[in-house]
Each structure stands twice: as structure tokens, then as C-alpha cells.
Design an enzyme around this catalytic site. Structure first.
Site, PDB file in Angstrom:
ATOM      1  N   HIS A  62     -10.054  -5.411   8.152  1.00 37.92           N
ATOM      2  CA  HIS A  62     -10.713  -5.220   6.866  1.00 37.92           C
ATOM      3  C   HIS A  62     -11.907  -4.256   6.954  1.00 37.92           C
ATOM      4  O   HIS A  62     -12.197  -3.557   5.988  1.00 37.92           O
ATOM      5  CB  HIS A  62     -11.195  -6.554   6.297  1.00 37.92           C
ATOM      6  N   GLU A  68       0.809  -1.213   0.000  1.00 40.61           N
ATOM      7  CA  GLU A  68       0.000   0.000   0.000  1.00 40.61           C
ATOM      8  C   GLU A  68       0.846   1.269   0.000  1.00 40.61           C
ATOM      9  O   GLU A  68       0.475   2.280  -0.599  1.00 40.61           O
ATOM     10  CB  GLU A  68      -0.959   0.005   1.193  1.00 40.61           C
TER      11      GLU A  68
END
Length: 325
Positions: free
Chosen positions: A129, A60
Site C-alpha cells: 500500500h 486495476e
């Protein structure tokens, strides 16, 4: 007009901008041939090619840095962070770079970056998540944070975000992806950023909310109408910057307000909304401001989500307490 889910509307919005502007680039983990973990980018690489739609390594921080570099070279990057819980790996890119680049460069450079990320509870994802970290990003001046609550808004707000010359975090609640359909225009269209929507008009009490809690609030409003309580529901849509004027106008009209968010009480943007109301309209209130939010604990494992997440019944009870104060 076609009946579409939110995920279909998002795909349409991406396709519209990829077709219109070859400077638009969609990239992230598995967004190419696989079409993303939720299939939001399904078919886009085949249609627009690997130069505009491509996979990245599972990193990321690299995705954030790539977006900044591309934006500085005149592209319009639309990176996907596969789950919003992984946004922590990009915080330097967001807070230290893209949010302040226009200022740093004396308004000679733009940051037309739209970061897409799924988030939110109710779908039993693994840890990290579903987290509601939106409040963290709203702390960086220069970043817009957009959270649609329905398919029609999702497409129009996404197109507006991609066209924006400022960086945008575009959050997509996972529970809303395929849970309902509504009429969505087939053609490209824009919905202005920074403008809240009145999802339901009412005169007795205002609910201010965003994301999946808009639907929970509308459910609560329907139940409260049977109890002769007329609720106005404001869908913030953009949570940074806030559309303060729409909030205050509604609070002045109803005299009562309940702020609702899925995030923990200490997180989200609920406390910012409460602060703005307190500073600008406290003398118009007939009761203390109500607040419905999740407990101040880490997001629970899937088995406990239903106990932890706010729901329509929580909202009904808080509205009744506010009206009966």
C-alpha cells in the site's frame, strides 16, 4: 482563501474540473457513493451524477484500459488507483499504451488521462500500500509524474494535470492528506506542470526533494539555521520531466547539494537528479553530492517504518557532513 487539508484541496480540484468540463470522468474502486478509501471523492457522485463519477470492479488493469479507451473517444479520464502499490497491474496500460499513444498515432490522438494514487509511508498501511514506485513510471517517456507536497500545490497541480493533453500520474502522499492545513484559494487555479518551486531560499547548500520529504527538509533547514547553515530547499513538484534548470541554478549559487527522497536509494528519482547535476554542474560543487534515501530493501511492515523512513535528523546530519567536507 480557506484553510484546507490536502485531501480537501484535491476534492476541490476534482470538483472544479467536473463542473467545468462534462468530458471529465472520475472512476475507480469505491470512488462513487463511498467517496474513496480516503474520501477524496466524497460527495462528487451526488453532485455530478453517475455518468461522471462511478465505481469500477476491483481490477486495476481494467481501470487502465478503460482510461485509454475513454481518452481515445475524447473524454478526460481521471482514474484512481486505490493504492499506488497496485500500479503494477496497470503497467502495460501505462508503459505500453498511454505513454506512447501520441507518437504511435502520429500526433492525431491525445491521452488526457490523470491517474491519481495515494502512496508513501508513515501511516502504517499493510504491505503493497505504501510503496514508492514513482521511479518506475518516470522510466516511460511520454508520462508526466506529479507529486505535490502541500494543499495549495495539490489543487493547482491537479487542475493543470486534468487539463493536460498528455498522461499524468498524480501521486498523493498519504501522510500529507490530513496532517496540516494551509490557505487555499476557493476558486479554480492552475500551477504550471514541469516547474519546481523554491520552498525555502538559502545560500550555503541546496536540498532537492519532493513529496513528504519536502516537509522533513524544511524541518531540517529550520534546525540547521540555528547552526548558521542557510539551506535552500527545492520542491520538484513534477519529477518527470525534471525542472533541471531550477536545480542547476540553485547548485551553482550554493556550491553544495543534498538530494533527499523517501524511496529506496536504488529507486525514486534521486539518482536521476544526481546524474543531471554531475553532468551539468560538477565543476561548481565544493563537496560531493549528498544523498538521503531509504535502505535498499522492500518497504517494511508498519512496526518498522519509523526506523526505515528517512527523517529530518538524517537530513541534518547529511547536510552538516556536506558543508563540513
Amino acid at each position: 482563501m480557506t484553510q484546507k487539508t490536502m485531501i480537501q484541496a484535491i476534492t476541490d480540484g476534482l470538483a472544479a474540473e467536473l463542473a467545468t468540463d462534462d468530458k471529465v470522468m472520475v472512476f475507480g474502486e469505491d470512488v462513487g457513493k463511498n467517496g474513496g478509501v480516503f474520501r477524496a471523492t466524497e460527495g462528487l457522485q451526488a453532485k455530478f451524477g453517475e455518468d461522471q463519477v462511478f465505481d469500477t470492479p476491483l481490477a486495476e488493469s481494467g481501470i487502465g484500459g478503460l482510461a485509454i479507451g475513454l481518452a481515445l473517444q475524447g473524454f478526460r479520464p481521471v482514474p484512481e488507483i486505490q493504492f499506488f502499490g497496485f500500479i503494477l497491474e496497470t503497467m502495460d496500460s501505462i508503459g505500453g499504451q498511454m505513454s506512447r499513444m501520441r507518437y504511435r498515432m502520429g500526433n492525431t490522438r491525445q491521452m488526457p488521462i490523470t491517474i491519481r494514487a495515494p502512496f508513501g509511508g508513515g501511516v502504517h498501511t499493510p504491505e503493497m500500500h505504501s510503496d514508492n514506485f514513482e521511479g518506475l513510471i518516470t522510466q516511460f517517456p511520454g508520462m508526466r509524474v506529479v507529486v505535490p507536497s502541500n494543499p495549495k500545490d495539490a489543487k493547482g497541480l491537479l487542475i493543470s494535470s486534468i487539463k493536460s493533453d498528455d498522461p499524468v500520474l498524480f501521486l498523493e502522499h498519504m501522510k500529507l492528506y490530513r496532517s496540516f492545513r494551509e490557505e487555499v484559494p476557493d476558486e479554480a487555479y492552475e500551477i504550471p506542470l514541469d516547474q519546481a518551486a523554491i520552498a525555502r531560499s538559502g545560500k550555503d547548500v541546496t536540498i532537492v526533494t519532493y513529496g513528504a520529504m519536502v516537509r522533513e527538509s524544511l524541518k531540517a533547514a529550520a534546525e540547521l539555521a540555528e547552526k548558521q547553515i542557510d539551506v535552500e530547499v527545492i520542491d520538484l513538484r513534477t519529477i518527470s520531466p525534471l525542472d533541471v534548470q531550477t536545480i542547476i541554478d540553485s547548485v551553482i549559487k550554493t556550491g553544495r547539494v543534498v538530494v533527499v527522497q523517501e524511496a529506496q536509494r536504488q529507486a525514486g528519482v534521486g539518482n536521476q537528479v544526481i546524474s543531471e547535476i554531475s553532468q551539468r554542474a560538477i565543476l561548481n560543487l565544493q563537496a560531493p553530492i549528498g544523498f538521503v534515501a531509504a535502505p535498499d530493501t522492500p518497504f517494511p511492515f508498519g512496526q518498522a517504518e519509523s526506523l526505515w523512513l528517512p527523517n529530518a535528523q538524517d537530513i541534518v546530519e547529511k547536510v552538516q557532513a556536506t558543508v563540513n567536507f
